[in-house]
Design a protein around this motif. Structure first.
Motif, short mmCIF file in Angstrom:
data_model
loop_
_atom_site.label_atom_id
_atom_site.label_comp_id
_atom_site.label_asym_id
_atom_site.label_seq_id
_atom_site.Cartn_x
_atom_site.Cartn_y
_atom_site.Cartn_z
N GLU A 116 0.98 -1.10 0.03
CA GLU A 116 0.05 -0.01 -0.07
C GLU A 116 1.04 1.22 -0.06
OE1 GLU A 116 -3.69 2.07 2.60
OE2 GLU A 116 -2.61 0.39 3.30
N GLY A 117 2.09 1.24 0.79
CA GLY A 117 2.93 2.28 0.95
C GLY A 117 3.44 2.64 -0.51
N LEU A 118 3.64 1.59 -1.38
CA LEU A 118 4.60 1.63 -2.59
C LEU A 118 3.53 2.39 -3.44
CD1 LEU A 118 6.49 -1.50 -2.98
CD2 LEU A 118 7.48 0.83 -2.63
N ALA A 119 2.13 1.89 -3.53
CA ALA A 119 1.13 2.37 -4.25
C ALA A 119 0.66 3.96 -4.00
CB ALA A 119 -0.12 1.29 -4.29
N LEU A 120 0.86 4.22 -2.71
CA LEU A 120 0.82 5.75 -2.22
C LEU A 120 1.86 6.46 -3.00
CD1 LEU A 120 -1.10 5.45 1.00
CD2 LEU A 120 -1.82 6.63 -0.97
N LEU A 121 2.99 6.01 -3.18
CA LEU A 121 4.19 6.81 -3.09
C LEU A 121 3.83 7.84 -4.53
CD1 LEU A 121 6.99 7.11 -1.84
CD2 LEU A 121 7.87 5.64 -3.90
N ASP A 122 3.46 7.46 -5.59
CA ASP A 122 3.12 8.39 -6.53
C ASP A 122 1.97 9.41 -6.39
OD1 ASP A 122 5.12 7.47 -8.04
OD2 ASP A 122 4.03 5.65 -9.07
N GLU A 123 1.02 8.73 -5.65
CA GLU A 123 -0.11 9.45 -5.57
C GLU A 123 0.03 10.82 -4.37
OE1 GLU A 123 -4.60 9.09 -3.29
OE2 GLU A 123 -3.39 7.38 -4.46
N ALA A 124 0.64 10.25 -3.29
CA ALA A 124 1.16 11.24 -2.06
C ALA A 124 2.05 12.15 -2.19
CB ALA A 124 1.29 10.15 -0.75
N ARG A 125 2.98 11.67 -3.18
CA ARG A 125 4.14 12.41 -3.27
C ARG A 125 4.74 13.22 -1.95
NH1 ARG A 125 5.05 11.67 -8.79
NH2 ARG A 125 3.47 11.90 -10.00
N PRO A 126 5.12 12.31 -1.02
CA PRO A 126 5.56 12.80 0.15
C PRO A 126 7.27 13.32 0.01
CG PRO A 126 5.85 10.38 0.22
CD PRO A 126 5.22 10.60 -1.22
N ASP A 127 7.42 14.15 0.99
CA ASP A 127 8.84 14.66 1.11
C ASP A 127 9.78 13.83 1.96
OD1 ASP A 127 8.41 17.21 -0.12
OD2 ASP A 127 7.22 17.68 1.57
N VAL A 128 9.20 12.94 2.76
CA VAL A 128 9.89 11.84 3.64
C VAL A 128 9.09 11.01 4.11
CG1 VAL A 128 9.27 13.24 5.73
CG2 VAL A 128 11.49 11.90 5.62
N VAL A 129 9.64 9.61 4.13
CA VAL A 129 8.71 8.44 4.47
C VAL A 129 9.16 7.95 5.85
CG1 VAL A 129 8.15 6.34 3.95
CG2 VAL A 129 8.37 7.72 2.14
N VAL A 130 8.15 7.51 6.80
CA VAL A 130 8.51 6.83 8.02
C VAL A 130 8.13 5.30 7.55
CG1 VAL A 130 8.13 6.47 10.29
CG2 VAL A 130 8.13 8.72 9.48
N LEU A 131 9.01 4.41 7.60
CA LEU A 131 9.02 3.06 7.37
C LEU A 131 9.07 1.87 8.24
CD1 LEU A 131 8.03 0.97 4.89
CD2 LEU A 131 10.77 1.23 4.40
N ASP A 132 8.05 1.35 8.83
CA ASP A 132 8.28 0.12 9.71
C ASP A 132 8.97 -1.09 9.14
OD1 ASP A 132 8.05 -1.35 11.95
OD2 ASP A 132 6.10 -1.98 11.69
N HIS A 133 9.87 -1.64 9.80
CA HIS A 133 10.40 -2.93 9.43
C HIS A 133 9.49 -3.99 9.26
CE1 HIS A 133 12.90 -6.56 9.94
NE2 HIS A 133 13.14 -6.40 8.73
N ASN A 134 8.83 -4.33 10.30
CA ASN A 134 7.97 -5.67 10.56
C ASN A 134 6.60 -5.28 9.87
OD1 ASN A 134 9.82 -7.14 11.84
ND2 ASN A 134 9.67 -5.93 13.84
#
Length: 466
Positions: A37-55
């Protein structure tokens, strides 16, 4: 600082706490519960920075991190890992993560890390633009009021005016500093004035970002100023923040602002009114805190009347106006500047002690200097390069010589018979020189003893045509 964050976290309580805390600080957030879901939102949300959980369910955080880095190499990603996952943190940094946080995450620490990630990205972009413009990192640059050399009444008055503006900005208790429009002929030192206003003022610790609006093709100016998202146009292979965002907290200097296209003028007006910017290809506005300085050697008032420049933008930029005096109106400064330029150039080229003869200084003082301080600096450097003796004589100066007979031949008969107004006299003299040289601008400029750029400007000013 205003920016946007994509939070990829499968624990709903933690994700919501992060979102609420960051939004209270004016940061736009979106959340995703999985890596896919995060990868799908990457192009739509165009964030300046990402907080990414490992698990994460499905693809783990390291896999998602690598895929994000492939698609957005400049996008900072902060990895969140649990206790006992130090090896994961090391792998995340190797894979290109900006930083990592150990759970349970301190929300205050999270914001500090995100602020730092965005700030470093913007500083890196500013440095990239400076290098692209030929300014080496760490190179000494003239800045501050001390860089404005000259003891003529005109220069003393200019420095006093700039000091007033700096003091007013220091005392400003609310709102943002108004824009300043710096006018003057080519070569008078408009960039030095812009730097003085920045480095003497309260924004001195922030970035000073400069763009020459005439040096870039028109289609690129808007992208350079406001940035773009990946895919916004054919060659936009990755996101790029613009110079406006890179100048956040500092000063944006727009040189040759009169060259901007109408569409870019409209976006610049919105920036000055709303203090917001939107990247090309984005639907989201970004709040920015920049002080705008603009410079031009073109007659913007006439351009407004001709429909070539927006009147509302002109009045917004020209709330505070500074007009730089041409060198010919700075009595005594030519000799002072020539001596200072000679000292610097001699040191740079290892020529030892050089000086101008009295006759050379007298001739320098008599010259009209159509190219102003820039022309004087270039001439002195040329003299130093070619100098074979310690004394530079009058005949060593590469100044145009116009015999009296030739000057008289340039003056139209109508001008000699009845003195018209000064603008009309100038128009007739220019027209006569152009016609005698069959409209060869280079030859006519040489005959008049002015630069080709100055002659072209005056041709446009008077609307002269063959």
């Amino acid at each position: 600082m205003s920016y946007s964050v994509l939070i990829v976290e499968d624990e709903p309580v933690l994700a919501r706490n992060m979102l609420l805390y960051l939004e209270r600080h004016g940061i736009a957030c979106q959340t995703a519960a999985s890596g896919e879901e995060g990868l799908a939102l990457l192009d739509e949300a165009r964030p300046d920075v990402v907080v990414l959980d490992h698990n994460l369910p499905g693809q783990d955080g390291l896999t998602v991190l690598r895929r994000m880095r492939e698609r957005e190499p400049q996008l900072p990603v902060v990895m969140a890992t649990g206790h006992g996952s130090e090896q994961v943190a090391v792998e995340a940094m190797k894979a290109g993560a900006f930083d990592y946080l150990i759970k349970p995450v301190s929300l205050h620490q999270l914001k500090q890390v995100l602020d730092r990630a965005v700030q470093q990205q913007r500083q890196a972009l500013e440095l990239q633009h400076l290098r692209a413009g030929g300014v080496a990192a760490g190179a000494p640059a003239a800045q501050g009021l001390s860089a404005l050399l000259g003891e003529s009444p005109a220069m003393r008055q200019l420095r006093a005016r700039l000091q007033q503006l700096v003091q007013a900005e220091e005392r400003l208790s609310e709102g943002r500093s108004p824009a300043v429009l710096i006018g003057g002929e080519t070569g008078t030192g408009k960039e030095l004035v812009a730097r003085a206003l920045h480095f003497e003022g309260p924004r001195r610790s922030g970035p000073f970002v400069e763009i020459n609006c005439a040096s870039l093709p028109a289609p690129l100016v808007e992208s350079e100023l406001f940035g773009h998202e990946r895919g916004a146009f054919t060659d936009a292979r990755e996101r790029r923040i613009g110079l406006v965002e890179a100048a956040h907290g500092g000063t944006l200097f727009l040189d040759e602002v009169g060259e901007l296209e109408p569409a870019t003028q409209a976006k610049l007006l919105k920036l000055l009114e709303d203090h917001q910017v939107r990247r090309l290809g984005s639907v989201r506005e970004q709040n920015v805190d920049v002080r705008v300085l603009a410079a031009t050697n073109r007659p913007l008032e006439a351009m407004v009347q001709a429909g070539q420049f927006r009147g509302d933008l002109f009045y917004r930029l020209g709330m505070l106006r500074i007009e730089l005096p041409p060198l010919r109106e700075r009595e005594g400064d030519v000799v002072l500047l020539a001596g200072r330029f000679l000292e610097r150039a001699a040191r740079r080229y290892g020529k030892g002690a050089l000086r101008f003869s009295d006759e050379a200084l007298e001739r320098l003082a008599r010259h009209r200097w159509p190219g102003n301080v820039r022309e004087l600096g270039n001439l002195v450097e040329q003299c130093v390069i070619l100098a074979s003796d310690a004394v530079i004589e009058a005949e060593d100066l590469p100044l145009p010589v116009m015999p009296a007979a030739d000057l008289g031949a340039l003056v139209p008969e109508a001008l000699q018979e009845q003195p018209p107004s000064l603008p009309e006299a100038e128009r007739r003299l220019l027209l006569s020189a152009l016609e005698r040289n069959r409209w060869n601008v280079t030859q006519a400029a040489r005959a008049l003893g002015i630069s080709r750029d100055t002659l072209r400007y005056r041709i446009d000013k008077f609307g002269l045509r063959p």
